[in-house]
Design a protein around this motif. Structure first.
Motif, PDB file in Angstrom:
ATOM      1  N   THR A   1       5.062  -1.567  14.791  1.00  0.00           N
ATOM      2  CA  THR A   1       4.173  -1.662  13.634  1.00  0.00           C
ATOM      3  C   THR A   1       3.272  -2.884  13.745  1.00  0.00           C
ATOM      4  O   THR A   1       2.067  -2.817  13.506  1.00  0.00           O
TER       5      THR A   1
ATOM      6  N   SER B   1       3.803  -1.705   5.977  1.00  0.00           N
ATOM      7  CA  SER B   1       2.862  -0.880   6.717  1.00  0.00           C
ATOM      8  C   SER B   1       2.011  -1.751   7.635  1.00  0.00           C
ATOM      9  O   SER B   1       1.827  -2.943   7.399  1.00  0.00           O
ATOM     10  N   TYR B   2       1.497  -1.143   8.680  1.00  0.00           N
ATOM     11  CA  TYR B   2       0.598  -1.887   9.549  1.00  0.00           C
ATOM     12  C   TYR B   2      -0.625  -2.353   8.767  1.00  0.00           C
ATOM     13  O   TYR B   2      -1.223  -3.370   9.088  1.00  0.00           O
ATOM     14  N   LYS B   3      -0.976  -1.647   7.717  1.00  0.00           N
ATOM     15  CA  LYS B   3      -2.113  -2.065   6.896  1.00  0.00           C
ATOM     16  C   LYS B   3      -1.805  -3.342   6.135  1.00  0.00           C
ATOM     17  O   LYS B   3      -2.664  -4.204   5.964  1.00  0.00           O
ATOM     18  N   ASP B   4      -0.568  -3.436   5.651  1.00  0.00           N
ATOM     19  CA  ASP B   4      -0.167  -4.668   4.978  1.00  0.00           C
ATOM     20  C   ASP B   4      -0.279  -5.847   5.921  1.00  0.00           C
ATOM     21  O   ASP B   4      -0.750  -6.928   5.561  1.00  0.00           O
TER      22      ASP B   4
ATOM     23  N   SER C   1       0.830  -1.193   0.000  1.00  0.00           N
ATOM     24  CA  SER C   1       0.000   0.000   0.000  1.00  0.00           C
ATOM     25  C   SER C   1       0.874   1.257   0.000  1.00  0.00           C
ATOM     26  O   SER C   1       0.498   2.275  -0.555  1.00  0.00           O
ATOM     27  N   GLN C   2       2.040   1.156   0.589  1.00  0.00           N
ATOM     28  CA  GLN C   2       2.929   2.307   0.598  1.00  0.00           C
ATOM     29  C   GLN C   2       3.670   2.396  -0.720  1.00  0.00           C
ATOM     30  O   GLN C   2       3.565   1.517  -1.580  1.00  0.00           O
TER      31      GLN C   2
ATOM     32  N   LYS D   1      -2.151  -6.126   8.625  1.00  0.00           N
ATOM     33  CA  LYS D   1      -3.559  -6.433   8.873  1.00  0.00           C
ATOM     34  C   LYS D   1      -4.124  -7.274   7.732  1.00  0.00           C
ATOM     35  O   LYS D   1      -4.805  -8.278   7.961  1.00  0.00           O
ATOM     36  N   GLN D   2      -3.837  -6.866   6.521  1.00  0.00           N
ATOM     37  CA  GLN D   2      -4.369  -7.570   5.364  1.00  0.00           C
ATOM     38  C   GLN D   2      -3.867  -9.006   5.330  1.00  0.00           C
ATOM     39  O   GLN D   2      -4.630  -9.952   5.112  1.00  0.00           O
TER      40      GLN D   2
ATOM     41  N   GLU E   1      -5.410  -3.163  16.270  1.00  0.00           N
ATOM     42  CA  GLU E   1      -6.611  -2.775  15.534  1.00  0.00           C
ATOM     43  C   GLU E   1      -7.464  -3.991  15.183  1.00  0.00           C
ATOM     44  O   GLU E   1      -8.688  -3.944  15.261  1.00  0.00           O
TER      45      GLU E   1
ATOM     46  N   ARG F   1       0.515  -2.212  16.262  1.00  0.00           N
ATOM     47  CA  ARG F   1      -0.639  -1.438  15.803  1.00  0.00           C
ATOM     48  C   ARG F   1      -1.583  -2.291  14.978  1.00  0.00           C
ATOM     49  O   ARG F   1      -2.801  -2.232  15.129  1.00  0.00           O
ATOM     50  N   ALA F   2      -1.012  -3.098  14.099  1.00  0.00           N
ATOM     51  CA  ALA F   2      -1.855  -3.961  13.255  1.00  0.00           C
ATOM     52  C   ALA F   2      -2.685  -4.909  14.123  1.00  0.00           C
ATOM     53  O   ALA F   2      -3.907  -5.006  13.971  1.00  0.00           O
TER      54      ALA F   2
END
Lengths: 234, 234
Positions: free
Chosen positions: B48, B9-12, B2-3, B14-15, B55, B51-52
């Motif tokens: 990191t 990223s923490y989003k990666d 995503s970055q 999570k995914q 959440e 955070r993932a």
DNA sequence: CAGTGGTCTAGACCACATG
DNA sequence: ATGTGGTCTAGACCACTGT
């Protein structure tokens, strides 16, 4: 304050900011100081301020935009969060004794309305299950559910005589996306009979559609007993 | 992913974690590797990963406990989140033209049921307001509300002929705590008349109690027009 | 006691939106 | 162009809790 000693926690900052909003020090539409300034005021790092403000924004109190800054929301777009427990847990949490009873289970062709509702490309076989949930032997919920065979082939071998279809699904298809709707419906003869209420009685109803990675898995209508209230606080 | 480039990223994370749960790599009740191990796997810092995972726990997928570790929840205790907009916004978002009409407003002594409901120590004066909200001149919601004078003295001077009591309250008492309940009720003569439905029709109803720092401010019953559905996805 | 998550610091680079 | 929030790193100490 909340921590043991001298450091400032993000929770302290959240509390302080909320107090300032509550007391009117920071009124709606007020532009707040930026993170660096707040970090200075609270004697902590910007990271800590960031977490506090980020959470307050998630909770609906603030709006944050890069470059524009952080402002207090005038009409709190706050969100009600309802926890959706398993019905067994919900009943037992109220101190009731949970009892399950199967009414019927059969494999049929999906009727047209269901095909449309689930956006199926063609009519498919579905397992149609109807069952009751009791609390202390009083009707609590009547469940009318269809499960798409193609999405969950094992369903044709499932035995719903002792285990409810929802609990079965949770164990079999653990991860899903859900569309949930609440509405007021009118008890027809079947629903009235199972819930033990007069015909045409208003019935609090939930409709739930579940997908597994884009595949429709199940459509359920849940009819709650008279007097049911879905409650939350925030 | 995503970055823009090479950092994770923490989003990666999570995914990836969600994908593993979805695909069954990590089944319900599975104990996940600890944060340090995951940080190693994802080539990032523990912050990191934290955070993932934090959440994902907030969103109801995981349960985390110190020392015990992080595990996948079997029955997703996931929560439905309903955004509660101002009714004007809700109607205009649907492309409807919003219209407000005051039905009645008078100052009275709080009836006994309200005194009990709000846990008032003694009977108090309340402003009782009834009003209608229309979408394209079709009844959308009938609102029956009491506002406690002692908690909001300005209410006695308020003019509800053009501005609804909810919008007035939001501007006057911006910060509140709320108890919200949904239920199915039966249209009495008054409600049926205003909503333009037959008597005894099932009506989707919301009850809302609002406090300002522990002081009860208002009690509202909101009766929605036929066919109303409160919907959410998650 | 020991292992896990919870949080904070100090610093850095970057994405984005506004003027 | 510039200011703001968004995120990551590297490291540290601590709180909680199961063994």
């Amino acid at each position: 304050m909340s921590q043991s000693s001298d450091t400032t926690s993000y929770k302290d900052i959240k509390q302080t900011v909320l107090d300032r909003i509550r007391s009117g020090v920071w009124k709606p539409d007020t532009l707040l100081p930026n993170e660096q300034a707040l970090a200075l005021e609270f004697s902590c790092t910007r990271t800590t301020v960031n977490r506090a403000m980020r959470e307050l924004a998630e909770e609906g109190f603030l709006e944050r935009r890069r470059k524009a800054g952080t402002r207090v929301l005038r009409a709190p777009h706050r969100q009600a969060r309802f926890t959706i427990p398993l019905i067994r847990d919900e009943i037992e949490a109220q101190g009731g004794a949970y009892r399950y009873a199967l009414v019927s289970a059969e494999t049929v062709d999906a009727p047209e309305w269901l095909t449309a509702r689930l956006a199926l490309k063609q009519a498919q076989r579905v397992v149609h299950v109807r069952c009751m949930h009791y609390s202390n032997n009083t009707p609590f919920q009547f469940e009318d559910r269809c499960i798409v065979v193609q999405s969950v082939p094992q369903v044709e071998q499932a035995d719903f005589s002792t285990l409810g279809p929802n609990e079965w699904l949770v164990e079999t298809v653990p991860f899903t996306n859900v569309e949930l709707a609440f509405l007021a419906s009118r008890a027809d003869e079947v629903v009235a009979g199972f819930l033990d209420v007069p015909r045409d009685e208003p019935v609090f109803t939930a409709e739930r559609i579940t997908w597994l990675q884009g595949q429709p898995v199940t459509f359920a209508k849940l009819y709650f007993a008279a007097g049911y209230r879905m409650t939350t606080r925030f």
